[in-house]
Scaffold this active site. Structure first.
Site, mmCIF file in Angstrom:
data_model
loop_
_atom_site.group_PDB
_atom_site.id
_atom_site.type_symbol
_atom_site.label_atom_id
_atom_site.label_comp_id
_atom_site.label_asym_id
_atom_site.label_seq_id
_atom_site.Cartn_x
_atom_site.Cartn_y
_atom_site.Cartn_z
ATOM 1 N N GLU A 1 9.104 -4.258 10.511
ATOM 2 C CA GLU A 1 9.330 -3.130 9.908
ATOM 3 C C GLU A 1 10.119 -2.100 10.841
ATOM 4 O OE1 GLU A 1 6.745 -1.230 7.223
ATOM 5 O OE2 GLU A 1 8.020 0.776 7.174
ATOM 6 N N LYS B 1 -1.300 -9.455 2.358
ATOM 7 C CA LYS B 1 -0.592 -9.117 3.684
ATOM 8 C C LYS B 1 -1.466 -8.154 4.446
ATOM 9 C CE LYS B 1 3.191 -5.999 3.807
ATOM 10 N NZ LYS B 1 2.482 -5.112 4.469
ATOM 11 N N ASP C 1 1.029 -1.278 0.067
ATOM 12 C CA ASP C 1 0.093 -0.111 -0.075
ATOM 13 C C ASP C 1 0.877 1.316 0.141
ATOM 14 O OD1 ASP C 1 0.659 0.107 2.540
ATOM 15 O OD2 ASP C 1 -0.922 0.105 3.504
ATOM 16 N N SER C 2 2.124 1.100 0.055
ATOM 17 C CA SER C 2 3.113 2.211 -0.120
ATOM 18 C C SER C 2 2.771 2.804 -1.632
ATOM 19 C CB SER C 2 4.545 1.604 -0.078
ATOM 20 O OG SER C 2 4.780 0.661 -0.750
ATOM 21 N N ASP D 1 -1.212 -6.291 -0.698
ATOM 22 C CA ASP D 1 -1.427 -5.640 0.402
ATOM 23 C C ASP D 1 -2.859 -5.145 1.040
ATOM 24 O OD1 ASP D 1 -0.225 -5.028 3.117
ATOM 25 O OD2 ASP D 1 0.904 -3.118 1.988
HETATM 26 O O1 KIV Z 1 3.432 -1.048 1.511
HETATM 27 C C1 KIV Z 1 4.760 -1.474 1.771
HETATM 28 O O2 KIV Z 1 5.536 -1.303 0.680
HETATM 29 C C2 KIV Z 1 5.105 -2.385 2.663
HETATM 30 C C3 KIV Z 1 6.686 -2.737 2.925
HETATM 31 C C4 KIV Z 1 7.190 -1.660 3.409
HETATM 32 C C5 KIV Z 1 6.827 -4.140 3.499
HETATM 33 O O3 KIV Z 1 4.383 -3.021 3.531
#
Ligand code: KIV
Length: 305
Positions: free
Chosen positions: A197, A128, A59-60, A98
């Protein structure tokens, strides 16, 4: 000797799709696991060609490719669109989607329905979710529904406000114990893997003695079974220096800006396009074209009739 295919660590045509047992085997053998985020077809192709083991549609992507100020606003449909594009560029690494903020917290039923959409509509192999607490029950429900689920503890950007901002977590005994409780609870809930993290390396190392599933770290030191970085961070497609744990392997934002600037300069100076960039036409066809274009009555508007 094990007959299980090794986690592929190098690119090659003979690579088989990565499956969950290979990740567990990699942990057992002490072979580092590599995960990277991707959000579209070309980033997926780069991850594929580079031979990583897992790709996370994080979700980044809310911030890196959609330009939101945080990960909170990204919708489920937006995440599914990104994940489907990644799927089209990916064959070998395990694809993890995610679950975005607001798409799984309300109930186990909501979490299962969302996870199913990632699998059915975007072709993800796993999902995730972030945090302990209520997420433990959601992870259990998703795993029981037959969808592999990865947990995420420590800094969880979706809840950064509640955690006191984008800061390292587990830096007091009490907070480190909370990270430990979350990690163990997620493992017991049926997660196949965890992300740690932004927690102190010593805390991460101590936890590794207690966790039996593969752990992928980001800002959690070198004791974890693997490492993940955000695509745009590691390639320098983002402004600024990023978090302490980011290592930059390229400065693509500079290269991209430079390329677009050179294009603009060339167009304005009349250097582009040149002969090599244009198409030709047979001279007789062109003569005929001109004759008809000019026509008996002249005037290009005759062409519309
Ligand atoms: O959203 C994301 O990119 C993440 C990573 C930092 C593991 O959860």
């Amino acid at each position: 000797m094990s007959t299980m295919p090794k986690v592929p660590t190098t690119p090659g045509a003979d690579r088989l799709p990565v499956r969950l047992p290979q990740l567990a085997e990699a942990k057992r053998l002490g072979e580092p696991i590599v995960m990277v985020t991707a959000y579209d077809y070309p980033s997926a192709q780069a991850a594929e060609a580079a031979g990583v083991d897992l790709v996370l549609v994080g979700d980044s992507g809310a911030m890196t490719v959609l330009g939101y100020p945080s990960t909170v606003p990204v919708s489920l449909d937006e995440m599914l669109m990104l994940a489907a594009a990644v799927r089209r560029g990916l064959h070998t690494p395990l694809l993890v989607g995610d679950l975005p903020f607001g798409s799984y917290e309300a109930s186990d039923e909501q979490a299962i329905a969302t996870a199913q959409r990632f699998v059915k509509e975007a072709g993800c192999d796993a999902v995730k979710l972030k945090g302990g607490g209520g997420s433990v029950s959601r992870a259990h429900a998703i795993a029981r529904a037959g969808i592999p689920v990865m947990g995420h503890v420590g800094l969880t950007p979706q809840t950064a406000t509640a955690l006191g901002g984008y800061k390292a977590q587990g830096r007091t005994a009490e907070r480190a114990l909370q990270v430990a409780r979350d990690a163990v609870a997620l493992e017991h809930a049926g997660c196949f893997s965890l992300v740690f993290e932004a927690i102190p390396a010593a805390v991460s190392e101590a936890l590794m003695e207690r966790i039996e599933i593969p752990v992928i770290g980001i800002g959690a030191g070198s004791a974890t079974d693997g490492q993940v970085l955000v695509f745009h961070d590691l390639l320098g497609i983002r402004e600024g220096h990023g978090a302490r744990f980011v290592k930059r392997y390229a400065d693509l934002l500079d290269a991209m800006t430079d390329g677009v600037r050179q294009f603009a300069d060339d167009v304005r100076a009349g250097r582009f396009p040149q002969h090599d960039h244009t198409y030709s036409i047979d001279p007789d066809e062109f003569a005929e074209f001109r004759r008809q274009l000019e026509g008996a009555h002249g005037g290009v508007y005759d062409l519309l009739s």
